[in-house]
Design a protein around this motif. Structure first.
Motif, PDB file in Angstrom:
ATOM      1  N   PRO A   7       0.816  -1.091  -0.108  1.00  0.00           N
ATOM      2  CA  PRO A   7       0.226   0.153  -0.017  1.00  0.00           C
ATOM      3  C   PRO A   7       0.943   1.354   0.434  1.00  0.00           C
ATOM      4  N   THR A   8       0.306   2.280  -0.774  1.00  0.00           N
ATOM      5  CA  THR A   8       1.220   3.637  -0.799  1.00  0.00           C
ATOM      6  C   THR A   8       1.720   4.593   0.419  1.00  0.00           C
ATOM      7  N   CYS A   9       0.594   4.369   1.301  1.00  0.00           N
ATOM      8  CA  CYS A   9       0.897   5.213   2.363  1.00  0.00           C
ATOM      9  C   CYS A   9       1.824   4.076   3.408  1.00  0.00           C
ATOM     10  N   ASP A  10       1.876   2.682   3.539  1.00  0.00           N
ATOM     11  CA  ASP A  10       3.031   1.881   3.701  1.00  0.00           C
ATOM     12  C   ASP A  10       4.564   2.552   3.580  1.00  0.00           C
ATOM     13  N   VAL A  11       4.203   2.749   2.283  1.00  0.00           N
ATOM     14  CA  VAL A  11       6.087   2.747   1.675  1.00  0.00           C
ATOM     15  C   VAL A  11       5.887   4.473   1.949  1.00  0.00           C
ATOM     16  N   LEU A  12       5.297   4.706   1.470  1.00  0.00           N
ATOM     17  CA  LEU A  12       5.519   6.128   1.854  1.00  0.00           C
ATOM     18  C   LEU A  12       6.063   6.445   3.773  1.00  0.00           C
ATOM     19  N   TYR A  27       6.708  -2.257   9.167  1.00  0.00           N
ATOM     20  CA  TYR A  27       7.310  -3.545   9.219  1.00  0.00           C
ATOM     21  C   TYR A  27       6.602  -4.561   8.313  1.00  0.00           C
ATOM     22  N   GLU A  28       6.163  -4.706   7.230  1.00  0.00           N
ATOM     23  CA  GLU A  28       5.969  -5.480   6.251  1.00  0.00           C
ATOM     24  C   GLU A  28       6.494  -5.203   5.428  1.00  0.00           C
ATOM     25  N   VAL A  29       6.849  -3.912   5.072  1.00  0.00           N
ATOM     26  CA  VAL A  29       7.843  -2.712   3.925  1.00  0.00           C
ATOM     27  C   VAL A  29       9.160  -3.788   4.547  1.00  0.00           C
ATOM     28  N   LEU A  30       9.274  -3.312   5.651  1.00  0.00           N
ATOM     29  CA  LEU A  30      11.093  -3.121   5.590  1.00  0.00           C
ATOM     30  C   LEU A  30      11.345  -5.142   5.768  1.00  0.00           C
ATOM     31  N   ASN A  31      10.534  -5.618   6.374  1.00  0.00           N
ATOM     32  CA  ASN A  31      10.949  -6.999   6.373  1.00  0.00           C
ATOM     33  C   ASN A  31      10.774  -8.163   5.125  1.00  0.00           C
ATOM     34  N   PHE A  32      10.042  -7.492   4.251  1.00  0.00           N
ATOM     35  CA  PHE A  32      10.600  -7.581   2.770  1.00  0.00           C
ATOM     36  C   PHE A  32      11.634  -7.534   1.861  1.00  0.00           C
ATOM     37  N   MET A  33      12.142  -5.732   2.340  1.00  0.00           N
ATOM     38  CA  MET A  33      13.373  -5.742   1.454  1.00  0.00           C
ATOM     39  C   MET A  33      14.168  -6.250   2.719  1.00  0.00           C
ATOM     40  N   VAL A  38      12.726  -6.848  11.282  1.00  0.00           N
ATOM     41  CA  VAL A  38      12.684  -6.191  11.628  1.00  0.00           C
ATOM     42  C   VAL A  38      12.278  -6.358  13.005  1.00  0.00           C
ATOM     43  N   PHE A  39      12.652  -5.748  14.261  1.00  0.00           N
ATOM     44  CA  PHE A  39      13.047  -5.176  15.360  1.00  0.00           C
ATOM     45  C   PHE A  39      12.328  -3.382  14.756  1.00  0.00           C
ATOM     46  N   THR A  40      11.626  -2.815  16.076  1.00  0.00           N
ATOM     47  CA  THR A  40      11.269  -1.700  16.464  1.00  0.00           C
ATOM     48  C   THR A  40      12.197  -0.792  16.409  1.00  0.00           C
ATOM     49  N   HIS A  41      13.722  -0.889  17.281  1.00  0.00           N
ATOM     50  CA  HIS A  41      14.760   0.176  17.768  1.00  0.00           C
ATOM     51  C   HIS A  41      15.810  -0.201  16.085  1.00  0.00           C
ATOM     52  N   GLN A  42      15.256  -1.202  14.747  1.00  0.00           N
ATOM     53  CA  GLN A  42      15.916  -1.047  13.685  1.00  0.00           C
ATOM     54  C   GLN A  42      15.202  -0.238  12.947  1.00  0.00           C
ATOM     55  N   ILE A  43      14.355   0.178  12.679  1.00  0.00           N
ATOM     56  CA  ILE A  43      13.479   1.217  11.654  1.00  0.00           C
ATOM     57  C   ILE A  43      14.405   2.069  10.981  1.00  0.00           C
ATOM     58  N   PRO A  44      14.098   3.000  12.179  1.00  0.00           N
ATOM     59  CA  PRO A  44      15.213   4.396  11.589  1.00  0.00           C
ATOM     60  C   PRO A  44      16.396   4.375  10.540  1.00  0.00           C
ATOM     61  N   THR A  90      -1.244   1.172  -4.838  1.00  0.00           N
ATOM     62  CA  THR A  90       1.067   0.432  -3.878  1.00  0.00           C
ATOM     63  C   THR A  90       0.973   1.448  -4.836  1.00  0.00           C
ATOM     64  N   ILE A  91       2.692   1.120  -4.581  1.00  0.00           N
ATOM     65  CA  ILE A  91       3.980   0.732  -5.283  1.00  0.00           C
ATOM     66  C   ILE A  91       4.214  -0.601  -4.432  1.00  0.00           C
ATOM     67  N   THR A  92       5.503  -0.822  -6.081  1.00  0.00           N
ATOM     68  CA  THR A  92       6.534  -2.033  -5.826  1.00  0.00           C
ATOM     69  C   THR A  92       7.896  -1.711  -5.086  1.00  0.00           C
ATOM     70  N   VAL A  93       8.431  -1.850  -3.914  1.00  0.00           N
ATOM     71  CA  VAL A  93       9.368  -1.767  -3.718  1.00  0.00           C
ATOM     72  C   VAL A  93      10.645  -3.542  -3.990  1.00  0.00           C
ATOM     73  N   PRO A  94      11.529  -2.906  -4.549  1.00  0.00           N
ATOM     74  CA  PRO A  94      12.573  -4.160  -4.155  1.00  0.00           C
ATOM     75  C   PRO A  94      13.145  -4.917  -3.473  1.00  0.00           C
ATOM     76  N   GLN A  95      13.798  -6.140  -3.057  1.00  0.00           N
ATOM     77  CA  GLN A  95      14.317  -6.476  -1.609  1.00  0.00           C
ATOM     78  C   GLN A  95      15.789  -5.551  -2.407  1.00  0.00           C
ATOM     79  N   MET A  96      16.318  -5.994  -0.833  1.00  0.00           N
ATOM     80  CA  MET A  96      17.626  -5.068  -0.503  1.00  0.00           C
ATOM     81  C   MET A  96      19.130  -6.085  -1.085  1.00  0.00           C
ATOM     82  N   THR A  97      20.111  -5.524  -1.732  1.00  0.00           N
ATOM     83  CA  THR A  97      20.772  -6.414  -1.753  1.00  0.00           C
ATOM     84  C   THR A  97      21.877  -6.102  -0.443  1.00  0.00           C
TER      85      THR A  97
END
Length: 124
Positions: A7-12, A27-33, A38-44, A90-97
């Motif tokens: 969802p756009t709101c989650d990516v933005l 969390y969902e966006v970052l877990n996928f990427m 991901v833990f809360t303190h890791q989000i930033p 929606t916005i498509t995001v890639p997995q990070m290398t």
């Protein structure tokens, strides 16, 4: 490149640092990427890593980073509607290398932020 639409709101929320949805979406966006849980303190930190990766795929989203400074609790729904009209639902995001994301043990990273004697590990 493996990608997934969110969802756009989650990516933005992830790339601007302005929460436009429930935190679970970030969390969902970052877990996928990252391919991690991901833990809360890791989000930033991980959001800072993710932003250029998302912008590389979607350079048109650059404007949202400065626009997010104008978002308030009173007008966030208007901004979200504007962004969804502009970018879609929606916005498509890639997995990070490995070169884009530094994997750090969550407990070690937490110990860098707070005194280790304040960390309690609970195992099920």
């Amino acid at each position: 490149m493996t990608t997934k639409a969110f969802p756009t709101c989650d990516v933005l929320s992830t790339i601007t640092g302005t929460l436009m949805s429930e935190i679970g979406g970030v969390y969902e966006v970052l877990n996928f990427m990252t391919g991690e849980s991901v833990f809360t303190h890791q989000i930033p930190r991980i959001s800072r890593e993710a932003t250029p990766v998302v912008l590389k795929l979607h350079p048109e989203l650059e404007a949202t980073i400065s626009e997010a400074d104008q978002v308030t609790p009173e007008n966030y729904m208007t901004w979200l509607a504007t962004w969804e009209e502009r970018y879609g639902k929606t916005i498509t995001v890639p997995q990070m290398t490995i070169g884009e994301h530094e994997r750090i043990d969550p407990l070690s990273e937490l110990a860098e932020k707070v005194s280790p004697d304040k960390i309690v590990v609970v195992s099920p």
